[in-house]
Motif scaffolding. Structure first.
Motif, PDB file in Angstrom:
ATOM      1  N   ARG A  53      24.780  10.185  23.933  1.00  8.40           N
ATOM      2  CA  ARG A  53      25.102  11.820  24.513  1.00  8.40           C
ATOM      3  C   ARG A  53      23.813  11.933  24.990  1.00  8.40           C
ATOM      4  O   ARG A  53      22.914  12.550  24.169  1.00  8.40           O
ATOM      5  CB  ARG A  53      25.919  12.596  24.383  1.00  8.40           C
ATOM      6  CG  ARG A  53      25.640  13.339  23.637  1.00  8.40           C
ATOM      7  CD  ARG A  53      26.531  14.279  23.378  1.00  8.40           C
ATOM      8  NE  ARG A  53      26.495  15.206  22.056  1.00  8.40           N
ATOM      9  CZ  ARG A  53      26.848  16.154  21.536  1.00  8.40           C
ATOM     10  NH1 ARG A  53      27.657  17.039  22.783  1.00  8.40           N
ATOM     11  NH2 ARG A  53      26.016  16.673  21.106  1.00  8.40           N
ATOM     12  N   PRO A  56      19.296   3.222  30.331  1.00  2.00           N
ATOM     13  CA  PRO A  56      19.934   2.661  31.907  1.00  2.00           C
ATOM     14  C   PRO A  56      20.216   4.265  32.611  1.00  2.00           C
ATOM     15  O   PRO A  56      19.633   4.518  33.843  1.00  2.00           O
ATOM     16  CB  PRO A  56      20.682   2.283  31.775  1.00  2.00           C
ATOM     17  CG  PRO A  56      20.395   1.245  30.612  1.00  2.00           C
ATOM     18  CD  PRO A  56      20.019   1.745  29.081  1.00  2.00           C
ATOM     19  N   GLU A  57      20.304   4.942  31.843  1.00  2.00           N
ATOM     20  CA  GLU A  57      20.848   5.940  32.544  1.00  2.00           C
ATOM     21  C   GLU A  57      20.111   8.025  32.661  1.00  2.00           C
ATOM     22  O   GLU A  57      20.503   9.464  32.960  1.00  2.00           O
ATOM     23  CB  GLU A  57      22.323   6.720  32.452  1.00  2.00           C
ATOM     24  CG  GLU A  57      23.357   5.513  31.998  1.00  2.00           C
ATOM     25  CD  GLU A  57      23.652   4.547  30.644  1.00  2.00           C
ATOM     26  OE1 GLU A  57      22.335   5.477  29.047  1.00  2.00           O
ATOM     27  OE2 GLU A  57      23.971   4.366  30.539  1.00  2.00           O
ATOM     28  N   PHE A  98      26.185  10.780  29.685  1.00  2.00           N
ATOM     29  CA  PHE A  98      27.047  10.120  28.616  1.00  2.00           C
ATOM     30  C   PHE A  98      26.408   8.492  29.211  1.00  2.00           C
ATOM     31  O   PHE A  98      26.717   8.417  30.144  1.00  2.00           O
ATOM     32  CB  PHE A  98      28.279  10.093  28.671  1.00  2.00           C
ATOM     33  CG  PHE A  98      28.493  11.495  28.129  1.00  2.00           C
ATOM     34  CD1 PHE A  98      29.050  11.959  27.083  1.00  2.00           C
ATOM     35  CD2 PHE A  98      28.899  13.095  29.169  1.00  2.00           C
ATOM     36  CE1 PHE A  98      29.252  12.827  26.464  1.00  2.00           C
ATOM     37  CE2 PHE A  98      29.426  13.534  28.790  1.00  2.00           C
ATOM     38  CZ  PHE A  98      29.076  13.919  27.591  1.00  2.00           C
ATOM     39  N   GLY A  99      25.978   8.128  28.060  1.00  2.00           N
ATOM     40  CA  GLY A  99      25.324   6.425  28.879  1.00  2.00           C
ATOM     41  C   GLY A  99      26.850   5.453  28.373  1.00  2.00           C
ATOM     42  O   GLY A  99      27.663   5.898  27.739  1.00  2.00           O
ATOM     43  N   ALA A 100      26.530   3.890  28.954  1.00  2.00           N
ATOM     44  CA  ALA A 100      28.075   2.892  28.543  1.00  2.00           C
ATOM     45  C   ALA A 100      28.146   2.758  26.932  1.00  2.00           C
ATOM     46  O   ALA A 100      29.606   2.955  26.727  1.00  2.00           O
ATOM     47  CB  ALA A 100      27.717   2.435  28.980  1.00  2.00           C
ATOM     48  N   ASP A 101      26.950   3.132  26.044  1.00  5.81           N
ATOM     49  CA  ASP A 101      27.460   3.102  24.854  1.00  5.81           C
ATOM     50  C   ASP A 101      27.444   4.001  24.338  1.00  5.81           C
ATOM     51  O   ASP A 101      28.356   3.825  23.057  1.00  5.81           O
ATOM     52  CB  ASP A 101      25.631   1.815  24.309  1.00  5.81           C
ATOM     53  CG  ASP A 101      24.711   3.493  23.874  1.00  5.81           C
ATOM     54  OD1 ASP A 101      25.230   4.658  24.561  1.00  5.81           O
ATOM     55  OD2 ASP A 101      24.245   3.556  23.431  1.00  5.81           O
ATOM     56  N   GLY A 102      28.966   5.004  24.514  1.00  8.63           N
ATOM     57  CA  GLY A 102      28.925   6.543  24.204  1.00  8.63           C
ATOM     58  C   GLY A 102      27.501   7.716  23.646  1.00  8.63           C
ATOM     59  O   GLY A 102      27.904   8.695  22.866  1.00  8.63           O
TER      60      GLY A 102
END
Length: 152
Positions: free
Chosen positions: A16, A97-98, A10-14
């Motif tokens: 997936r 980033p993730e 899950f990214g910081a922006d929501g």
């Protein structure tokens, strides 16, 4: 066989993303009378972005290179034998980033026979110049112009 890479990130922006260690797909191309054809997978409706056309691929396991993951996934989802594939290059076609997705470009001597699994509604060898006419997975749609340029 379930690997250790299966799972959502899950990214910081929501957003997936599937694949704890990233994901990879195989862009397998082969010569044909019409020019170059590529193997596409019509994704099963139940899958993430189901109903779209994409590349056989999926989550990379912790011990795999992106090339190994893409070839393994193509075997699992399309019955492609490793011996039928010559890897040419690998390109990160989505990066967050993730998480990242790598497209592994490979060649086969001819359009090889395929055998789909439950993740594939259909597998089809498509002329490269016709790929953009299909309802593509959003990631493939975004990357396709750059990928096509590498095939021709």
């Amino acid at each position: 066989m379930r690997g250790d890479g299966d799972g959502w990130v899950f990214g910081a922006d929501g957003a997936r993303y599937w694949g704890r260690f990233g994901a990879a797909g195989l862009l397998l191309c082969a010569p044909a009378d019409s020019g170059v054809v590529v193997l596409l997978q019509h994704r099963a409706v139940w899958s993430h972005q189901g109903g779209t056309w994409g590349l056989p691929g999926g989550a990379r396991d912790s011990h795999e290179s992106v090339e190994q993951a893409a070839v393994r996934e193509a075997h699992e989802e399309a019955g492609i034998a490793e011996s039928d594939v010559a890897v040419i290059e690998s390109i990160v076609t989505h990066s967050a980033p993730e998480w990242s997705y790598t497209t592994v470009i490979a060649k086969a001597d001819s359009p090889v026979a395929t055998v789909g699994n439950g993740e594939s509604a259909e597998l089809r060898w498509v002329p490269a110049e016709s790929v953009a006419e299909l309802p593509l997975h959003p990631g493939l749609a975004k990357a396709w112009p750059g990928l096509l340029a590498r095939l021709t």
